[in-house]
Motif scaffolding. Structure first.
Motif, mmCIF file in Angstrom:
data_model
loop_
_atom_site.group_PDB
_atom_site.id
_atom_site.type_symbol
_atom_site.label_atom_id
_atom_site.label_comp_id
_atom_site.label_asym_id
_atom_site.label_seq_id
_atom_site.Cartn_x
_atom_site.Cartn_y
_atom_site.Cartn_z
ATOM 1 N N LEU A 79 -37.036 34.817 21.226
ATOM 2 C CA LEU A 79 -35.791 34.304 20.653
ATOM 3 C C LEU A 79 -35.989 32.902 20.088
ATOM 4 O O LEU A 79 -35.545 32.585 18.976
ATOM 5 C CB LEU A 79 -34.693 34.280 21.725
ATOM 6 C CG LEU A 79 -34.152 35.630 22.191
ATOM 7 C CD1 LEU A 79 -33.300 35.453 23.444
ATOM 8 C CD2 LEU A 79 -33.315 36.284 21.092
ATOM 9 N N PHE A 111 -26.722 31.611 18.381
ATOM 10 C CA PHE A 111 -27.015 31.339 16.974
ATOM 11 C C PHE A 111 -27.397 32.620 16.235
ATOM 12 O O PHE A 111 -27.023 32.824 15.081
ATOM 13 C CB PHE A 111 -28.142 30.307 16.857
ATOM 14 C CG PHE A 111 -27.695 28.891 17.069
ATOM 15 C CD1 PHE A 111 -27.367 28.084 15.998
ATOM 16 C CD2 PHE A 111 -27.594 28.377 18.345
ATOM 17 C CE1 PHE A 111 -26.941 26.785 16.194
ATOM 18 C CE2 PHE A 111 -27.177 27.071 18.561
ATOM 19 C CZ PHE A 111 -26.845 26.270 17.478
ATOM 20 N N ILE A 112 -28.152 33.491 16.891
ATOM 21 C CA ILE A 112 -28.562 34.738 16.242
ATOM 22 C C ILE A 112 -27.362 35.671 16.071
ATOM 23 O O ILE A 112 -27.191 36.304 15.023
ATOM 24 C CB ILE A 112 -29.682 35.420 17.051
ATOM 25 C CG1 ILE A 112 -30.916 34.513 17.089
ATOM 26 C CG2 ILE A 112 -30.044 36.771 16.433
ATOM 27 C CD1 ILE A 112 -32.052 35.048 17.933
ATOM 28 N N ILE A 168 -29.539 30.053 22.184
ATOM 29 C CA ILE A 168 -30.307 30.585 21.051
ATOM 30 C C ILE A 168 -29.730 31.930 20.616
ATOM 31 O O ILE A 168 -29.584 32.208 19.421
ATOM 32 C CB ILE A 168 -31.795 30.725 21.432
ATOM 33 C CG1 ILE A 168 -32.404 29.353 21.746
ATOM 34 C CG2 ILE A 168 -32.570 31.389 20.299
ATOM 35 C CD1 ILE A 168 -33.831 29.410 22.228
ATOM 36 N N THR A 169 -29.387 32.757 21.586
ATOM 37 C CA THR A 169 -28.773 34.052 21.282
ATOM 38 C C THR A 169 -27.469 33.870 20.534
ATOM 39 O O THR A 169 -27.141 34.659 19.628
ATOM 40 C CB THR A 169 -28.539 34.845 22.575
ATOM 41 O OG1 THR A 169 -29.779 34.979 23.280
ATOM 42 C CG2 THR A 169 -27.983 36.228 22.276
ATOM 43 N N ARG A 194 -25.142 35.147 13.085
ATOM 44 C CA ARG A 194 -25.613 35.735 11.821
ATOM 45 C C ARG A 194 -25.504 37.258 11.840
ATOM 46 O O ARG A 194 -26.004 37.933 10.937
ATOM 47 C CB ARG A 194 -27.062 35.320 11.564
ATOM 48 C CG ARG A 194 -27.235 33.842 11.352
ATOM 49 C CD ARG A 194 -28.640 33.494 10.892
ATOM 50 N NE ARG A 194 -29.634 33.542 11.948
ATOM 51 C CZ ARG A 194 -30.638 34.394 12.021
ATOM 52 N NH1 ARG A 194 -30.780 35.317 11.100
ATOM 53 N NH2 ARG A 194 -31.510 34.353 13.011
ATOM 54 N N HIS A 204 -36.251 30.592 11.496
ATOM 55 C CA HIS A 204 -35.155 30.845 10.565
ATOM 56 C C HIS A 204 -34.506 29.534 10.119
ATOM 57 O O HIS A 204 -34.154 29.377 8.931
ATOM 58 C CB HIS A 204 -34.103 31.737 11.214
ATOM 59 C CG HIS A 204 -32.867 31.908 10.381
ATOM 60 N ND1 HIS A 204 -32.822 32.722 9.268
ATOM 61 C CD2 HIS A 204 -31.631 31.333 10.493
ATOM 62 C CE1 HIS A 204 -31.619 32.655 8.729
ATOM 63 N NE2 HIS A 204 -30.875 31.820 9.448
ATOM 64 N N HIS A 206 -38.285 32.826 16.875
ATOM 65 C CA HIS A 206 -37.650 33.427 15.698
ATOM 66 C C HIS A 206 -36.570 32.526 15.128
ATOM 67 O O HIS A 206 -36.516 32.292 13.916
ATOM 68 C CB HIS A 206 -37.057 34.790 16.039
ATOM 69 C CG HIS A 206 -36.511 35.502 14.838
ATOM 70 N ND1 HIS A 206 -35.274 35.216 14.305
ATOM 71 C CD2 HIS A 206 -37.059 36.453 14.038
ATOM 72 C CE1 HIS A 206 -35.064 35.974 13.248
ATOM 73 N NE2 HIS A 206 -36.125 36.732 13.067
ATOM 74 N N GLU A 207 -35.673 31.999 15.973
ATOM 75 C CA GLU A 207 -34.569 31.200 15.440
ATOM 76 C C GLU A 207 -35.057 29.859 14.904
ATOM 77 O O GLU A 207 -34.523 29.345 13.915
ATOM 78 C CB GLU A 207 -33.500 31.001 16.522
ATOM 79 C CG GLU A 207 -32.173 30.466 15.998
ATOM 80 C CD GLU A 207 -31.520 31.389 14.977
ATOM 81 O OE1 GLU A 207 -30.583 30.927 14.282
ATOM 82 O OE2 GLU A 207 -31.935 32.565 14.852
ATOM 83 N N PHE A 263 -28.474 23.304 16.569
ATOM 84 C CA PHE A 263 -29.461 24.023 17.372
ATOM 85 C C PHE A 263 -30.296 23.059 18.206
ATOM 86 O O PHE A 263 -30.492 23.253 19.409
ATOM 87 C CB PHE A 263 -30.355 24.848 16.445
ATOM 88 C CG PHE A 263 -31.419 25.638 17.147
ATOM 89 C CD1 PHE A 263 -31.146 26.903 17.649
ATOM 90 C CD2 PHE A 263 -32.698 25.130 17.315
ATOM 91 C CE1 PHE A 263 -32.133 27.638 18.304
ATOM 92 C CE2 PHE A 263 -33.693 25.852 17.957
ATOM 93 C CZ PHE A 263 -33.403 27.111 18.450
#
Length: 519
Positions: A415, A363-364, A360-361, A367, A422, A418-419, A303
């Motif tokens: 985004l 990575f989300i 970033i999206t 999950r 996480h 939040h990531e 990341f």
């Protein structure tokens, strides 16, 4: 069911394929971008500001319709398929591809057909060609691109796209010079782009190729698939409205056709400028999905690496190209588009910020958190619509610029925060990784304001601001120790052919901070 893992899709294999895909996508972008830029310039000159706005409106309308009709099925097939392919579950991938083809034929294509019939003005024979080759052919073959990404063959996809881009642009030029209407140009571009998809047929392995051409029942997919697909589809619709030039739909209603054309050109030119930077992001999505499957512990350093590389690349384009191209707008596109010059600068800065949201999206999505993406997109769209409704009637195209900038800022910030939380990355770590882009934005704005007081020709002014912008960013990044790490440079150089590495290594080393800032 086949279940042997692919030996080349471990952590190193995924990184290698992602970098190779990004490299070929970048080559495609750098080669085809000048052609696309010249064709867009020709379109603006021939069509004029009002008809150019019409072309922008049609493109946006059909794009939104297609995204709604897809309902996230394509994205979900890619996510579930990439994980299954990495784990060697070939039969599961084939089932997903067949279901995706069935969805496009049963749902997506009929919806898009109705919208085309309702809004596009063409001769009946030409309209039939658009429906057959521009709507239904992509419905049949649309899974080829998904299968290519599932197999991590983004490099091959970029090679096909390179060939196809020249065919598409040649078709657009022929139509604008012969027919010369916005509707005909849109139709020609749609048909040519659909025909290009057939090139992907030769790059996909036979089992996946036959699956794409054998539609299945999409409604038999698992509940887990639909729990991800539906919120992801809604997020895609809302996300398209947030990140695209959807403001033209409100401009068409609340303002004038001239405002539509000005905003459409400014947004499109900003997208052209950052297309090379965007080319590094697409191959990351299936690679990150596979990485989450085989080595979840590697996600945190990945990341930060992606964030640093994205910020550096986007920053170079912001500082080096944005002030230059903004200065050249009246010269290139004509005086009727001169009001778009400042809009290009502002939209370009926030387009660059939006580029950070891309990885970033990824990575989300890895999950399978489609619902989270949906929530963020709804917040961003709410901001965009509220500001657009409040400002477009008074500010015209500038109201659309303001709405777009605010929505991108809200989306990227949510985004990003939040990531980072996480992955347990501190705010300082993530902010310093993205700092080169913020520095570049300040440089670009300063150069644009300063260039207004310079009496040189637009060409000399553009060249001067470009050189000063790049030099200033490189010096600041090195002085503040915010550049790439040595590992970042080496990873990127893996994608460069051996014969060119001696050239690229010293150039990239300029952006490396040997003593990276400790955060």
């Amino acid at each position: 069911m086949t279940s042997d893992k692919h030996p080349d899709l471990d952590r190193a294999g995924l990184q290698s394929r992602a970098i190779r895909g990004a490299a070929w996508t970048a080559i495609h972008t750098f080669v085809s971008l000048p052609v696309a830029f010249l064709v867009n310039l020709l379109l603006a000159r021939v069509l004029g500001v009002v008809d150019y706005g019409r072309l922008t409106y049609l493109t946006m309308l059909i794009t939104v319709t297609g995204t709604i009709a897809a309902l996230g099925v394509g994205t979900s097939v890619l996510q579930f398929g990439a994980k299954a392919h990495t784990a060697g579950r070939t039969d599961e991938v084939r089932k997903l591809l067949r279901a995706g083809s069935g969805w496009r034929l049963l749902v997506s294509a009929p919806i898009v057909t109705l919208v085309v019939l309702a809004f596009v003005r063409l001769e009946p024979s030409f309209l039939v060609l658009v429906l057959v080759f521009g709507v239904w052919l992509p419905a049949v073959l649309g899974g080829l691109g998904i299968a290519l990404n599932i197999e991590q063959k983004t490099a091959e996809g970029a090679q096909a796209a390179l060939i196809g881009s020249f065919f598409t642009q040649a078709s657009v030029v022929a139509i604008v010079l012969t027919i010369g209407t916005a509707d005909a140009v849109w139709a020609g571009r749609t048909i040519a782009s659909a025909l290009v998809v057939t090139l992907l047929f030769f790059f996909i392995s036979q089992p996946y190729r036959s699956a794409v051409l054998t539609p299945g029942n999409p409604f038999r997919l698992s509940k887990q698939f639909w729990r991800f697909a539906i919120p992801t589809g809604l997020a895609s619709v809302v996300g398209t409205l947030v990140t695209s030039r959807s403001e033209v739909l409100l401009l068409q209603w609340l303002s004038s056709p001239v405002s539509v054309g000005l905003f459409g050109l400014a947004f499109g030119l900003a997208a052209h400028i950052f297309a090379p930077a965007q080319s590094f992001i697409g191959p990351l999505i299936p690679a990150v999905s596979g990485l989450a499957e085989v080595d979840p512990q590697a996600l945190r350093p990945a990341f930060l690496r992606v964030l640093r590389c994205s910020a550096i690349v986007a920053g170079l384009f912001v500082a080096g190209l944005l002030p230059a191209f903004s200065s050249l707008v009246p010269l290139l596109y004509g005086r009727e588009f001169s009001a778009a010059a400042s809009m290009v600068l502002v939209l370009g800065i926030f387009t660059a910020l939006g580029l950070i949201a891309g990885p970033i999206t990824a990575f989300i999505y890895a999950r399978l958190r489609g619902r989270l993406i949906l929530e963020i997109e709804i917040w961003s769209l709410s901001v965009k619509v509220a500001i657009a409704l409040a400002s477009i009637a008074w500010l015209g195209a500038w109201g659309a610029v303001l709405a777009s900038a605010c929505a991108i800022t809200v989306r990227t910030a949510m985004l990003w925060i939040h990531e980072a939380r996480h992955l347990r990355i501190s705010r300082r770590d993530s902010l310093f990784s993205g700092a080169p882009l913020f520095l570049a934005s300040l440089i670009a704005a300063s150069l644009w304001i300063g260039s207004m007081w310079v009496a040189d020709t637009p060409v000399l002014r553009g060249m001067g601001t470009g050189m000063v912008g790049i030099a200033g960013l490189v010096l600041l990044v090195r002085f503040l120790r915010l550049g790439l790490k040595t590992g970042d440079r080496d990873a990127i150089l893996q994608a460069v052919p051996l014969r060119f590495r001696p050239i690229f290594r010293p150039l990239m080393s300029i952006l490396v901070s040997t003593e990276h800032r400790q955060l």
